[in-house]
Design a protein around this motif. Sequence first.
Motif, PDB file in Angstrom:
ATOM      1  N   LEU A 175      46.416  -5.647  13.873  1.00 20.37           N
ATOM      2  CA  LEU A 175      45.295  -5.101  14.249  1.00 20.37           C
ATOM      3  C   LEU A 175      44.550  -4.655  12.999  1.00 20.37           C
ATOM      4  O   LEU A 175      45.384  -3.858  11.916  1.00 20.37           O
ATOM      5  CB  LEU A 175      45.245  -3.842  15.114  1.00 20.37           C
ATOM      6  CG  LEU A 175      45.719  -4.166  16.477  1.00 20.37           C
ATOM      7  CD1 LEU A 175      45.834  -2.672  17.251  1.00 20.37           C
ATOM      8  CD2 LEU A 175      44.697  -5.098  17.227  1.00 20.37           C
ATOM      9  N   THR A 176      43.450  -4.744  12.791  1.00 18.84           N
ATOM     10  CA  THR A 176      42.509  -4.513  11.710  1.00 18.84           C
ATOM     11  C   THR A 176      41.201  -4.123  11.971  1.00 18.84           C
ATOM     12  O   THR A 176      40.641  -4.547  12.878  1.00 18.84           O
ATOM     13  CB  THR A 176      42.749  -5.569  10.500  1.00 18.84           C
ATOM     14  OG1 THR A 176      42.294  -4.794   9.328  1.00 18.84           O
ATOM     15  CG2 THR A 176      42.063  -6.696  10.749  1.00 18.84           C
ATOM     16  N   ILE A 177      40.594  -3.323  10.877  1.00 19.18           N
ATOM     17  CA  ILE A 177      39.097  -3.073  11.126  1.00 19.18           C
ATOM     18  C   ILE A 177      38.569  -3.833   9.968  1.00 19.18           C
ATOM     19  O   ILE A 177      39.026  -3.436   8.875  1.00 19.18           O
ATOM     20  CB  ILE A 177      38.812  -1.644  11.139  1.00 19.18           C
ATOM     21  CG1 ILE A 177      39.560  -1.010  12.481  1.00 19.18           C
ATOM     22  CG2 ILE A 177      37.222  -1.376  10.977  1.00 19.18           C
ATOM     23  CD1 ILE A 177      39.278   0.749  12.404  1.00 19.18           C
ATOM     24  N   GLN A 178      37.532  -4.781   9.999  1.00 20.27           N
ATOM     25  CA  GLN A 178      37.220  -5.597   8.779  1.00 20.27           C
ATOM     26  C   GLN A 178      35.760  -5.981   8.789  1.00 20.27           C
ATOM     27  O   GLN A 178      35.048  -5.890   9.984  1.00 20.27           O
ATOM     28  CB  GLN A 178      38.117  -6.654   8.799  1.00 20.27           C
ATOM     29  CG  GLN A 178      38.332  -7.287   7.383  1.00 20.27           C
ATOM     30  CD  GLN A 178      38.228  -6.391   6.164  1.00 20.27           C
ATOM     31  OE1 GLN A 178      37.277  -6.504   5.442  1.00 20.27           O
ATOM     32  NE2 GLN A 178      39.414  -5.755   6.053  1.00 20.27           N
ATOM     33  N   GLU A 179      35.346  -6.653   8.009  1.00 26.71           N
ATOM     34  CA  GLU A 179      33.888  -6.958   7.641  1.00 26.71           C
ATOM     35  C   GLU A 179      33.372  -7.962   9.127  1.00 26.71           C
ATOM     36  O   GLU A 179      34.580  -8.557   9.307  1.00 26.71           O
ATOM     37  CB  GLU A 179      33.995  -7.922   6.570  1.00 26.71           C
ATOM     38  CG  GLU A 179      32.909  -8.963   6.402  1.00 26.71           C
ATOM     39  CD  GLU A 179      31.495  -8.501   5.834  1.00 26.71           C
ATOM     40  OE1 GLU A 179      30.477  -8.789   6.354  1.00 26.71           O
ATOM     41  OE2 GLU A 179      31.621  -7.468   4.979  1.00 26.71           O
ATOM     42  N   ASN A 180      32.381  -7.842   9.454  1.00 25.27           N
ATOM     43  CA  ASN A 180      32.039  -8.436  10.746  1.00 25.27           C
ATOM     44  C   ASN A 180      31.001  -9.583  10.588  1.00 25.27           C
ATOM     45  O   ASN A 180      30.669  -9.964  11.514  1.00 25.27           O
ATOM     46  CB  ASN A 180      31.623  -7.474  11.717  1.00 25.27           C
ATOM     47  CG  ASN A 180      30.481  -6.654  11.616  1.00 25.27           C
ATOM     48  OD1 ASN A 180      29.787  -6.830  10.542  1.00 25.27           O
ATOM     49  ND2 ASN A 180      30.014  -5.899  12.483  1.00 25.27           N
ATOM     50  N   THR A 181      30.319  -9.689   9.212  1.00 27.14           N
ATOM     51  CA  THR A 181      29.397 -10.494   9.022  1.00 27.14           C
ATOM     52  C   THR A 181      29.688 -11.969   8.322  1.00 27.14           C
ATOM     53  O   THR A 181      29.429 -12.891   8.789  1.00 27.14           O
ATOM     54  CB  THR A 181      28.211  -9.905   8.445  1.00 27.14           C
ATOM     55  OG1 THR A 181      27.971  -8.747   9.213  1.00 27.14           O
ATOM     56  CG2 THR A 181      26.802 -10.472   8.045  1.00 27.14           C
ATOM     57  N   ASP A 182      30.499 -11.725   7.190  1.00 27.24           N
ATOM     58  CA  ASP A 182      30.636 -13.156   6.183  1.00 27.24           C
ATOM     59  C   ASP A 182      31.880 -13.496   6.899  1.00 27.24           C
ATOM     60  O   ASP A 182      33.070 -13.072   6.202  1.00 27.24           O
ATOM     61  CB  ASP A 182      30.504 -12.768   4.923  1.00 27.24           C
ATOM     62  CG  ASP A 182      30.630 -13.804   4.221  1.00 27.24           C
ATOM     63  OD1 ASP A 182      30.840 -14.830   4.591  1.00 27.24           O
ATOM     64  OD2 ASP A 182      30.332 -13.768   2.751  1.00 27.24           O
TER      65      ASP A 182
END
Length: 155
Positions: A66-73
């Motif tokens: 599980l990770t929280i990461q960049e959502n656009t590029d």
Amino acid sequence: MNKHPIGAWTFDEDARPLRQIMGRLVVASPGAGFCPITGDINSWLRNNGALDGLLTLFLRHTSASLTIQENTDPDVQADLLDAFGRLAPEGGGYRHHLEGADDMPAHIKAVLMGVSQQIPVVNGRLDLGTWQAVYLVEHRRQPHQRTLTLHYLGA
């Protein structure tokens, strides 16, 4: 008099009683890569009447993360997968290989990325930054069904 001189504030100034909610989320991964799950989690929060609190996510597997990461590029995700591939390559001479050449590298990647997250919930939604999303990261090549336990504590 300034109630919070350092710029902090309290979300729940009415001190509503706490409650907890537990549930499961099943994610069908298509194989190696990032699977966005933010929308599914926010739906679960909304369906359970969550307001303000803390959500703990726990992935019940040892070869995904599980990770929280960049959502656009999408290049960020591709670069991360490439970097983890260099850190834990297939064919690295591992002793554990009973489940295939991609299994031990998947375990290593899961140790590095982790299998749990704690995320504040504000007004019934994950309190993520503008460019953040929650992802299940599948480290195995084949599709898998992955299960997360969700635990919400809050108002």
